[in-house]
Scaffold this motif. Structure first.
Motif, mmCIF file in Angstrom:
data_model
loop_
_atom_site.group_PDB
_atom_site.id
_atom_site.type_symbol
_atom_site.label_atom_id
_atom_site.label_comp_id
_atom_site.label_asym_id
_atom_site.label_seq_id
_atom_site.Cartn_x
_atom_site.Cartn_y
_atom_site.Cartn_z
ATOM 1 N N VAL A 74 0.826 -1.209 0.000
ATOM 2 C CA VAL A 74 0.000 0.000 0.000
ATOM 3 C C VAL A 74 0.856 1.252 0.000
ATOM 4 N N ASP A 75 0.274 2.343 -0.475
ATOM 5 C CA ASP A 75 0.932 3.647 -0.502
ATOM 6 C C ASP A 75 0.813 4.277 0.883
ATOM 7 N N ARG A 76 1.952 4.472 1.558
ATOM 8 C CA ARG A 76 1.963 5.014 2.916
ATOM 9 C C ARG A 76 2.400 6.475 2.952
ATOM 10 N N ARG A 77 2.436 7.161 1.828
ATOM 11 C CA ARG A 77 2.991 8.513 1.807
ATOM 12 C C ARG A 77 2.223 9.455 2.730
ATOM 13 N N GLU A 78 2.986 10.285 3.444
ATOM 14 C CA GLU A 78 2.449 11.125 4.503
ATOM 15 C C GLU A 78 1.391 12.133 4.063
ATOM 16 N N PRO A 79 1.478 12.779 2.883
ATOM 17 C CA PRO A 79 0.493 13.809 2.546
ATOM 18 C C PRO A 79 -0.963 13.350 2.608
ATOM 19 N N LEU A 80 -1.236 12.088 2.301
ATOM 20 C CA LEU A 80 -2.616 11.617 2.335
ATOM 21 C C LEU A 80 -3.204 11.716 3.734
ATOM 22 N N ARG A 81 -2.385 11.600 4.760
ATOM 23 C CA ARG A 81 -2.871 11.562 6.137
ATOM 24 C C ARG A 81 -3.510 12.876 6.570
ATOM 25 N N THR A 82 -3.179 13.960 5.888
ATOM 26 C CA THR A 82 -3.762 15.267 6.230
ATOM 27 C C THR A 82 -4.617 15.842 5.100
ATOM 28 N N ASP A 83 -4.882 15.051 4.081
ATOM 29 C CA ASP A 83 -5.709 15.496 2.955
ATOM 30 C C ASP A 83 -7.169 15.181 3.277
ATOM 31 N N VAL A 84 -7.834 16.112 3.949
ATOM 32 C CA VAL A 84 -9.182 15.885 4.458
ATOM 33 C C VAL A 84 -10.161 15.547 3.341
ATOM 34 N N GLU A 85 -10.116 16.283 2.237
ATOM 35 C CA GLU A 85 -11.063 16.057 1.139
ATOM 36 C C GLU A 85 -10.847 14.679 0.508
ATOM 37 N N ARG A 86 -9.600 14.319 0.272
ATOM 38 C CA ARG A 86 -9.296 13.019 -0.330
ATOM 39 C C ARG A 86 -9.737 11.877 0.576
ATOM 40 N N LEU A 87 -9.484 11.995 1.860
ATOM 41 C CA LEU A 87 -9.877 10.946 2.805
ATOM 42 C C LEU A 87 -11.399 10.815 2.880
ATOM 43 N N ALA A 88 -12.087 11.949 2.840
ATOM 44 C CA ALA A 88 -13.553 11.906 2.877
ATOM 45 C C ALA A 88 -14.105 11.206 1.640
ATOM 46 N N ALA A 89 -13.467 11.453 0.493
ATOM 47 C CA ALA A 89 -13.926 10.816 -0.737
ATOM 48 C C ALA A 89 -13.635 9.313 -0.727
ATOM 49 N N LEU A 90 -12.550 8.928 -0.108
ATOM 50 C CA LEU A 90 -12.168 7.515 -0.064
ATOM 51 C C LEU A 90 -12.944 6.712 0.974
ATOM 52 N N TRP A 91 -13.428 7.368 2.024
ATOM 53 C CA TRP A 91 -13.989 6.663 3.170
ATOM 54 C C TRP A 91 -15.110 5.683 2.813
ATOM 55 N N PRO A 92 -16.086 6.038 1.987
ATOM 56 C CA PRO A 92 -17.187 5.092 1.736
ATOM 57 C C PRO A 92 -16.738 3.741 1.184
ATOM 58 N N LYS A 93 -15.631 3.700 0.457
ATOM 59 C CA LYS A 93 -15.149 2.430 -0.098
ATOM 60 C C LYS A 93 -13.963 1.863 0.685
ATOM 61 N N SER A 94 -13.638 2.490 1.805
ATOM 62 C CA SER A 94 -12.489 2.044 2.587
ATOM 63 C C SER A 94 -12.777 0.716 3.277
ATOM 64 N N ARG A 95 -11.704 0.037 3.675
ATOM 65 C CA ARG A 95 -11.792 -1.213 4.425
ATOM 66 C C ARG A 95 -11.103 -1.010 5.776
ATOM 67 N N VAL A 96 -11.639 -1.670 6.801
ATOM 68 C CA VAL A 96 -11.176 -1.442 8.173
ATOM 69 C C VAL A 96 -10.761 -2.752 8.821
ATOM 70 N N LEU A 97 -9.606 -2.737 9.464
ATOM 71 C CA LEU A 97 -9.055 -3.874 10.181
ATOM 72 C C LEU A 97 -9.174 -3.598 11.677
ATOM 73 N N VAL A 98 -9.795 -4.500 12.414
ATOM 74 C CA VAL A 98 -9.970 -4.339 13.856
ATOM 75 C C VAL A 98 -8.894 -5.160 14.566
ATOM 76 N N VAL A 99 -8.145 -4.500 15.454
ATOM 77 C CA VAL A 99 -7.003 -5.140 16.113
ATOM 78 C C VAL A 99 -7.165 -5.011 17.629
ATOM 79 N N ASP A 100 -6.974 -6.125 18.353
ATOM 80 C CA ASP A 100 -7.135 -6.058 19.811
ATOM 81 C C ASP A 100 -5.817 -5.728 20.502
ATOM 82 N N LYS A 101 -5.829 -5.672 21.837
ATOM 83 C CA LYS A 101 -4.667 -5.225 22.594
ATOM 84 C C LYS A 101 -3.506 -6.198 22.549
ATOM 85 N N ARG A 102 -3.755 -7.422 22.125
ATOM 86 C CA ARG A 102 -2.676 -8.393 21.969
ATOM 87 C C ARG A 102 -2.186 -8.457 20.523
#
Length: 322
Positions: free
Chosen positions: A18-46
């Motif tokens: 995956v592309d981990r480049r830092e600018p995406l992390r603060t690109d509010v508009e881009r993240l909002a556009a991506l969110w509906p198709k995003s995938r989420v990984l749930v991780v516990d404390k272990r």
């Protein structure tokens, strides 16, 4: 001509796509556009998440199941082919469970149905994308749990920059995820180019028969090569020479970067295991290492590091060298 051995493949937890480049992390508009198709990984404390298909597939979830926007404690793991991947911590009761060294490599039988497992169990089984996503998520959440208060003034902090920084609510001091450098070294006897025997050790508290190569943390003001020489002398009492870099791998238990080396030592030097750290140390031939890798459990008193560790990649690469 025989050449010094190298790692045959990337260590299991060094893989990512995956592309981990830092600018995406603060690109509010881009993240909002991506969110509906995003995938989420749930991780516990272990550091466990749901995996299926005998540990080869992460079980992620549609982002909209978590709301119309990323949760405040979510971490952006990266983007690939127009899909953003996020991690969120699971809601666990109690404190983080401690896993003893003896139990760290004990896994249940893998099934096709979803199972809650960690990187030690499935890091080598996941594809490149899955291994990279889970490694990043485990490392990030381990840091968040220990960075809830400001290092300067002690006030509470909050997650910012899509989970890749925390800022103090009082003094605005920013903190970023920390990584502890550690060296890990395969020591051989120097016979020929790549040696005929390797020095292996069993850590205090490890199961009987479990052996690996030597490792230790880098101290302040110390170079990686100096650390290799010091750790080998401290842990088994021999002198390391011809120290050479091999590769590296993140090891988020909780926040290490394992930097791999190879070195040469004299097998006639007495082995002196460090009291309280090393239970046993011994020289093992290439033939026995190959057998132990091909048929785990077939060599008495020789169970080697499993596939998720850089130690496995180092040992198996050395075993195949001539």
């Amino acid at each position: 001509m025989t050449h010094p051995f190298e790692l045959l493949d990337l260590p299991a937890l060094s893989r990512f796509t995956v592309d981990r480049r830092e600018p995406l992390r603060t690109d509010v508009e881009r993240l909002a556009a991506l969110w509906p198709k995003s995938r989420v990984l749930v991780v516990d404390k272990r550091g466990r998440t749901l995996v299926a298909d005998k540990g080869t597939r992460l079980v992620d979830q549609p982002a909209l199941e978590f709301g119309d926007n990323p949760p405040s404690d979510a971490v952006l793991l990266g983007e690939q082919d127009g899909v953003a991947y996020w991690g969120v911590p699971s809601v666990d009761d109690g404190t983080e469970a401690q896993v003893s060294p003896a139990r760290a490599w004990q896994f249940p039988e893998l099934t096709d149905e979803p199972q809650l497992l960690d990187l030690r169990a499935v890091g080598a089984l996941l594809d490149d994308t899955g291994a990279g996503l889970l490694t990043s998520a485990v490392a990030a959440f381990a840091w968040h749990r220990n960075a809830r208060f400001c290092a300067r003034c002690g006030s509470p902090t909050e997650s910012v920059k899509s989970g890749w920084a925390r800022v103090c609510a009082k003094c605005s001091h920013e903190e970023y995820p920390r990584t502890d450098a550690a060296v890990i070294c395969l020591v051989h006897d120097g016979v020929g180019t790549n040696g005929e025997n390797v020095l292996l050790a069993r850590g205090a508290g490890w199961p009987e028969g479990r052996y690996s190569v030597l490792a230790g943390f880098v101290e302040a003001g110390e170079s990686l090569e100096s650390c290799v020489a010091r750790e080998i002398a401290e842990e088994v009492g021999v002198t390391a020479t011809a120290i050479r870099y091999l590769g590296s791998q993140p090891w988020p238990f909780p926040r290490s970067l394992m930097v791999g080396f190879t070195a040469v030592a004299d097998p006639t030097e007495p082995l002196v295991p460090a009291d309280g750290e090393v239970a046993q140390a011994k020289w093992v031939s290439r033939a026995l290492v190959r057998q132990a890798l091909a048929e785990p459990g077939s060599v008495d008193d020789l169970l080697l590091a499993p596939g998720a560790s850089i130690a496995y990649r180092m040992i198996s690469s050395w075993a195949e060298a001539s």
